[in-house]
Write a protein that holds these residues in place. Structure first.
Motif, mmCIF file in Angstrom:
data_model
loop_
_atom_site.group_PDB
_atom_site.id
_atom_site.type_symbol
_atom_site.label_atom_id
_atom_site.label_comp_id
_atom_site.label_asym_id
_atom_site.label_seq_id
_atom_site.Cartn_x
_atom_site.Cartn_y
_atom_site.Cartn_z
ATOM 1 N N VAL A 9 2.548 1.644 -3.392
ATOM 2 C CA VAL A 9 1.804 2.046 -4.428
ATOM 3 C C VAL A 9 1.494 3.702 -4.266
ATOM 4 O O VAL A 9 1.556 4.429 -5.135
ATOM 5 N N LYS A 10 1.263 3.946 -3.147
ATOM 6 C CA LYS A 10 0.977 5.398 -2.804
ATOM 7 C C LYS A 10 2.091 6.336 -3.191
ATOM 8 O O LYS A 10 1.888 7.328 -3.790
ATOM 9 N N GLY A 55 0.962 -1.153 -0.063
ATOM 10 C CA GLY A 55 0.026 0.017 -0.056
ATOM 11 C C GLY A 55 0.580 1.327 0.041
ATOM 12 O O GLY A 55 0.589 1.949 -0.564
ATOM 13 N N SER A 56 1.905 1.290 0.960
ATOM 14 C CA SER A 56 2.838 2.373 0.814
ATOM 15 C C SER A 56 3.500 2.686 -0.452
ATOM 16 O O SER A 56 3.825 3.555 -0.849
#
Lengths: 332, 332
Positions: B78-79, B75-76
């Motif tokens: 991709v962010k 998630g990090s």
DNA sequence: CTGTTAGCGCATTCAG
DNA sequence: CTGAATGCGCTAACAG
């Protein structure tokens, strides 16, 4: 990059034939299949998905608008959607809206322009009206985590009121009477619904508490820390806290620990979401389960059906939260 | 859905003119701009991104292949990528590979077929050879979290050996000698590198430990639990554990607690990643920081540059982990 | 079974 | 400044 024409030339057939073998059409001779396959391999042919989408009027993608992919809550949501998308051979397109109207709008329009077949939208910045307009414009668009009465059949939402009621009522049944509430300072319907649920449970049990028992903060651990700190500063008589979400609960627990207040012995804590954190907090966090995977899966299937023009069975799309008991609540 | 032709007709101009105002070309009269804008609004015109990508030979998207979006680590990642993508007005396309060769291949090919301008790949299932072939085929493709010597300039990796060495050496400097290692049972280079780092630190400090001090498990909390349980069962003399990642460390800590072994008093624990969990574990987890956001940003920028044909300054792309001290380690 | 052909929606020459 | 015309790569009739 090689095109279908190049492959056709190389294989000594027409583009139609190449298209047939690429799409595994039954009407293609074994000889053609072999020649084309060989030519494709030789040239490293990659069918252009954009050209395909253009002519077939279908992009084979499903779009997802979330607030922030790096948040595990949305990670779970995206994963569930990806699951059903893959099942149907589709790719996922993601947009972040950061709970900001402008960002949400931009991201959503990009998804629409990309002609995603289905779009699942989590938006808290856009107004009901604007969202309704999008819903009316795009057949395969479904709104998740939000309930808009006018387009109820296109919404998949959680009963936030019930969740808060559940948590508060549980605390009361464990003997607590002085129950504080750590609420979110973000002005969205969830905030309001959860406060109302908390208040209703109190009222139904004949408990009257001053407004100072409700403290606000950003819906993350920092917000939870500051809210808990404020609560403590007010020297309120309290034995339990209901937090807006697990992150805030975690922040609250850190403050509690730093102040030598034992959880749950001296203070019970209940969270909301049942995210990854809840299990690992020490003590394990008793919390309200937000069935986001189930909801996301439902949303994805519904959006895909809608895009196909299927009729949707109008069963309720409001999901119910449940209580997950761990070790952060003591009975007194 | 209205097309550019419809708008042209409605506005009484040619499609070329519509195209000009849509793309904010300077050569468009004020009158045209107004007429077209009005027509677009009236018809609810949405420029078709696929048609656009086809003709302009550029999809304006960057693809990302991760193992699993629901994992906060990704998630990090991709962010961070999304951040630079937005900065350049691009959309993100995501694929999940689940650390499986077949899944990774499918997802990656979908990204390639979609003609993403840049592609950032996290793959642990594909072989070096296959990955190298993709790198050679797609100009804007960059591999993250993996180091392949033959294509070093296209890889952004972490020095896993150093991270493990750092953690183990730190434990030793705190007085620990009997240090167990909870390793991942997944056979990827990271696993090996971290074990080697652990072993090297031990060796450099003249500590010899039997192989039973290394226990394996799935790289999640369950795996951590079972590995820790096994370690305990062996009645090994140990005062500290170095875990493959934070999740395993969390699982280990749960087992420790259930067995009445206090962390860090009776057992020190060090994790790896410095993910969301590390802060919230109680006690706070001392861990090795994996600068994934920084790496992902670098990867995204590099991939985008590469796709433009820019020359890349060959500065090293191997990032160094650092130690984050919290409260899970005691000195003895 | 195969090839020819006509668009899909749009950006972009090139004349005017 | 504007419009007519061309083609991006591919699929789907349609006619052989």
């Amino acid at each position: 990059m090689a095109t279908i024409k190049d492959v056709a030339k190389e294989a000594g057939v027409s583009v139609a034939t190449v298209s047939r073998v690429v799409n595994k059409s039954p009407k293609a001779s074994q000889a053609s299949i072999e020649a084309v396959t060989k030519a494709m391999a030789k040239l490293g042919y990659r069918p252009n998905a954009n050209a395909r989408a253009l002519v077939s009027q279908s992009s084979n993608t499903v779009g997802v608008l979330v607030a922030d992919v790096s948040d595990p809550f949305f990670g779970s949501m995206v994963k569930a959607i990806d699951h059903v998308a893959r099942e149907q051979g589709k790719q996922i397109l993601i947009g972040n809206g950061y709970h900001d109207a402008e960002d949400e709008r931009n991201a959503l329009e990009l998804l629409i322009n990309s002609r995603c077949e289905a779009i699942i939208v989590h938006a808290k910045g856009l107004s009901d009206e604007e969202l309704t307009a999008y819903v009316k414009e795009v057949p395969g668009l479904v709104v998740i985590n939000r309930h808009i009465p006018q387009i109820a059949t296109r919404c998949i939402a959680l009963d936030n009121f019930k969740g808060a009621y559940l948590a508060t009522d549980y605390l009361i049944r464990q003997g607590h009477k002085k129950i504080a509430c750590i609420a979110s300072s973000r002005d969205i319907e969830d905030t309001q619904a959860r406060i109302e649920g908390y208040l209703a449970a109190l009222k139904d049990n004949g408990i009257a508490l001053s407004k100072s028992y409700i403290e606000y903060g950003e819906p993350n651990s920092d917000g939870g820390e500051s809210a808990m700190t404020n609560l403590l500063s007010k020297s309120l008589d309290m034995s339990a806290v209901f937090a807006y979400n697990d992150n805030m609960a975690a922040g609250a627990m850190m403050v509690l620990e730093q102040n030598g207040i034992a959880v749950p012995k001296q203070m019970s804590v209940v969270g909301f979401d049942d995210g990854i954190l809840a299990r690992f907090l020490n003590p394990g966090l008793t919390t309200v389960r937000y069935p986001i995977e189930m909801m996301a899966e439902r949303a994805a299937r519904q959006a895909l059906s809608l895009s196909r023009g299927d009729v949707i069975d109008e069963e309720t799309a409001v999901f119910s939260p449940t209580l997950v008991r761990r070790s952060s609540v003591a009975s007194i």
